[in-house]
Write an enzyme that holds these catalytic residues in place. Structure first.
Site, PDB file in Angstrom:
ATOM      1  N   TYR A 439      13.127   0.503   4.069  1.00 37.23           N
ATOM      2  CA  TYR A 439      12.207   0.308   2.941  1.00 37.23           C
ATOM      3  C   TYR A 439      12.598   1.150   1.730  1.00 37.23           C
ATOM      4  CZ  TYR A 439       9.171   4.152   4.880  1.00 37.23           C
ATOM      5  OH  TYR A 439       8.638   5.314   5.384  1.00 37.23           O
ATOM      6  N   GLU A 440      11.987   0.820   0.603  1.00 43.23           N
ATOM      7  CA  GLU A 440      12.327   1.369  -0.717  1.00 43.23           C
ATOM      8  C   GLU A 440      13.778   1.072  -1.108  1.00 43.23           C
ATOM      9  OE1 GLU A 440       9.879   2.118  -2.238  1.00 43.23           O
ATOM     10  OE2 GLU A 440       8.435   2.714  -0.725  1.00 43.23           O
ATOM     11  N   GLY A 441      14.266  -0.059  -0.651  1.00 45.66           N
ATOM     12  CA  GLY A 441      15.651  -0.444  -0.909  1.00 45.66           C
ATOM     13  C   GLY A 441      16.513  -0.052   0.271  1.00 45.66           C
TER      14      GLY A 441
END
Length: 598
Positions: A439-441
């Site tokens: 997550y978050e890229g």
């Protein structure tokens, strides 16, 4: 066994000693805060993490969150723990005093974040996301929005989220379909579906404030047509109380591999009332104010999991008896030696230790730049800090979480079969750590960002503060009369030389074939990260050597620091040179197999 006590001595070392003379000094902005105050905050945070949050980690994982009549309920004990957390002022630690925050530096805040994430990562996501949301509102919101929302979000009375991902698009936000229609009163009607929304709903706060990416009716296609909107769960009244429920609902909660006590929600916005944050069609830039903050914090999440995995593995290795040491019995009074005597177990424990201490040091280096960017009086220093943060954000996010996942697996391996079952609780670390790489890229996206954007931008300007720091240290240490320090300096210089050569090689090859950069990205990020850790360990080794020569009363800590640094330079840093050989091979074999043959 989930074993955790905050590593306060190492935290004090990286906070007070390791970077006393680095290039990102913003201490003047925090002159009112003394080292004794910082240490007291760390000690109290350590108690809170161990006594309040850690006991809920395994039970929260077992119980998980549930959706009841449209409201998400967190596991038993979480609401009470959150009240203690909020009432203790922990939610407001690094926020601006203007909005009720305590105004402490990010260097201290990130160490507290690490403790929270070690003790209970699921819990840490709730206040962590709120802190990111307040950053975006403070940076881009109107004064009316700031006054209406920031005080209660900073205090922890209200929480925040960021709503980006939709069922058909994740990283490629240019494809999002959520719409926002302007109203005569200046508000907007927001409609659309979002998925994977951490802390999208829960029973910890009175209100949840969503930051939602959406398109205006006349928005251009792609990422240039995205705006950011503030959409509360409950609409506030003029007197500050909250009134009717907004058009926001939870369609479901995700049943996940890990982080089971963190509510990951499918959110539905049906003509929900919202207000624009920042300029129309410039929402992505506003959201990235939050995203970049969150990416550094996700790296700290990884560090936190890695630390508790290390401590739990050490505790088991000291107790578990099996076999005899290869050099003869070490505990003849016992039927077998503790497994900590075995070289391969030591290899795993030392690897985990090096990862935790190295990431903590690099995280502190980056946090100093975060403080300098915001508070340093010198514009040139602030600009240099901005460049350094741009470079290190993808490294902190990806490297820390990759190493955390490896550390969690090494912890399970140390426990053997007992690690694979739920009873001892360490398999949770593997499951919780895994999402931090996604997550978050995803970490692959972080690597592409590093190689494709940060490295070439402005003729490599973002690389310069990092390269200069490493080069200067190698020059300073080149004439060391201490044989160990001289050898470690030579090792760092060699790895740094390989990094410089690799940087030039990627830049040259990518001009002809962009796949060369893509194929090299992940290995390059790890290479740069290992050199960064090497830089901090060489600084640490120099300090430890000096302190021991001075006859420090804390000799045991400094001897341990030297031993840890030695393991890093002997067993971990050589991987950087290996990455050079991998990258040098190019993209040909990676891209050669025809798609239909997979």
């Amino acid at each position: 066994m989930q074993i955790y006590s905050a590593p306060l001595r190492d935290m004090r070392f990286v906070l007070h000693e390791l970077f006393a003379d680095d290039q990102f000094d913003a201490s003047a902005a925090f002159a009112e805060f003394t080292p004794d105050l910082y240490d007291a905050v760390l000690e109290e945070a350590g108690r809170m993490a161990k006594d309040v949050l850690l006991p809920l980690n395994a039970s929260g994982d077992l119980e998980g969150c549930r959706l009841e009549n449209g409201v998400v309920r967190t596991p038993a004990g979480f609401p009470e723990a959150y009240r203690q957390f909020r009432d203790g002022g922990w939610a407001a630690l690094a926020s601006a005093p203007e909005w009720g925050g305590q105004g402490l530096p990010e260097t201290l805040n990130k160490l507290v974040e690490e403790m929270i994430c070690s003790a209970n990562l699921s819990f840490g996501l709730y206040p962590g996301l709120t802190h990111g949301a307040t950053t975006a509102i403070e940076g881009h919101g109107s004064e009316d929005l700031k006054r209406a929302y920031l005080p209660r979000m900073v205090s922890g009375e209200w929480s925040g989220t960021m709503c980006l991902t939709e069922p058909h698009c994740g990283t490629d936000l240019g494809l999002l379909r959520t719409r926002a229609v302007p109203q005569d009163d200046g508000s907007y009607r927001v409609s659309g579906s979002k998925i994977f929304i951490s802390a999208g709903d829960h029973d910890l706060t009175d209100n949840v404030i969503h930051l939602v990416l959406a398109r205006l009716p006349d928005a251009p296609a792609g990422v240039k047509g995205i705006s950011l909107f503030l959409v509360p769960k409950f609409l506030p009244r003029d007197d500050g109380s909250f009134g009717p429920h907004n058009g926001v609902s939870v369609a479901g909660i995700e049943h996940k591999m890990g982080l089971k006590a963190s509510a990951t929600c499918q959110m539905q916005f049906d003509d929900a009332t919202g207000w624009i944050v920042g300029e129309p069609n410039k929402g992505l830039a506003a959201m990235f104010t939050m995203m970049n903050t969150e990416r550094v914090s996700v790296g700290i999440q990884g560090l936190g999991v890695g630390e508790i995995a290390y401590q739990s593995a050490v505790a088991y290795a000291r107790e578990r008896q099996q076999g005899r040491a290869l050099t003869g019995p070490k505990r003849p009074d016992l039927p077998a030696d503790p497994i900590i005597v075995h070289p391969d177990v030591r290899r795993m424990l030392m690897t985990m230790r090096v990862y935790a201490e190295g990431c903590r040091a690099v995280g502190q280096w980056t946090s100093r730049a975060l403080d300098a960017e915001k508070h340093a009086p010198d514009p040139e220093l602030r600009a240099r800090a901005t460049d350094f943060i741009a470079l290190m954000t993808p490294v902190v996010k990806a490297l820390f979480t990759d190493l955390a996942s490896e550390a969690a697996n090494l912890c399970v391996q140390t426990y053997g079969g007992h690690g694979y079952i739920r009873e001892h609780g360490v398999e949770q670390f593997v499951r919780d750590a895994r999402i931090t790489q996604i997550y978050e890229g995803t970490n692959g996206v972080q690597a592409l960002d590093l190689v494709g954007r940060k490295m070439p931008a402005n003729m490599g300007r973002a690389m310069r503060p990092f390269f200069h720091a490493v080069s200067n240290l190698c020059e300073e240490m080149a004439g060391s009369t201490d044989k160990t320090l001289a050898a470690q300096t030579a090792a760092l210089h060699q790895a740094f030389g390989a990094l410089q050569l690799t940087t030039a090689t990627i830049a040259r090859k990518a001009m002809k074939n962009a796949d060369e950069a893509g194929a090299a990205a992940t290995d390059y990020l790890k290479m740069l990260g290992l050199v960064a850790i090497g830089y901090t360990f060489l600084r640490a080794a120099r300090i430890a050597t000096d302190r021991l020569a001075e006859g420090s009363a804390d000799a045991a800590f400094y001897r341990a620091k030297l031993a840890t640094a030695a393991f890093f330079f002997d067993r971990i840093l050589p991987q950087a040179t290996g990455s050079f050989l991998v990258i040098k091979a190019g993209s040909r074999s990676t891209m050669a197999l025809a798609e239909e043959l997979f």
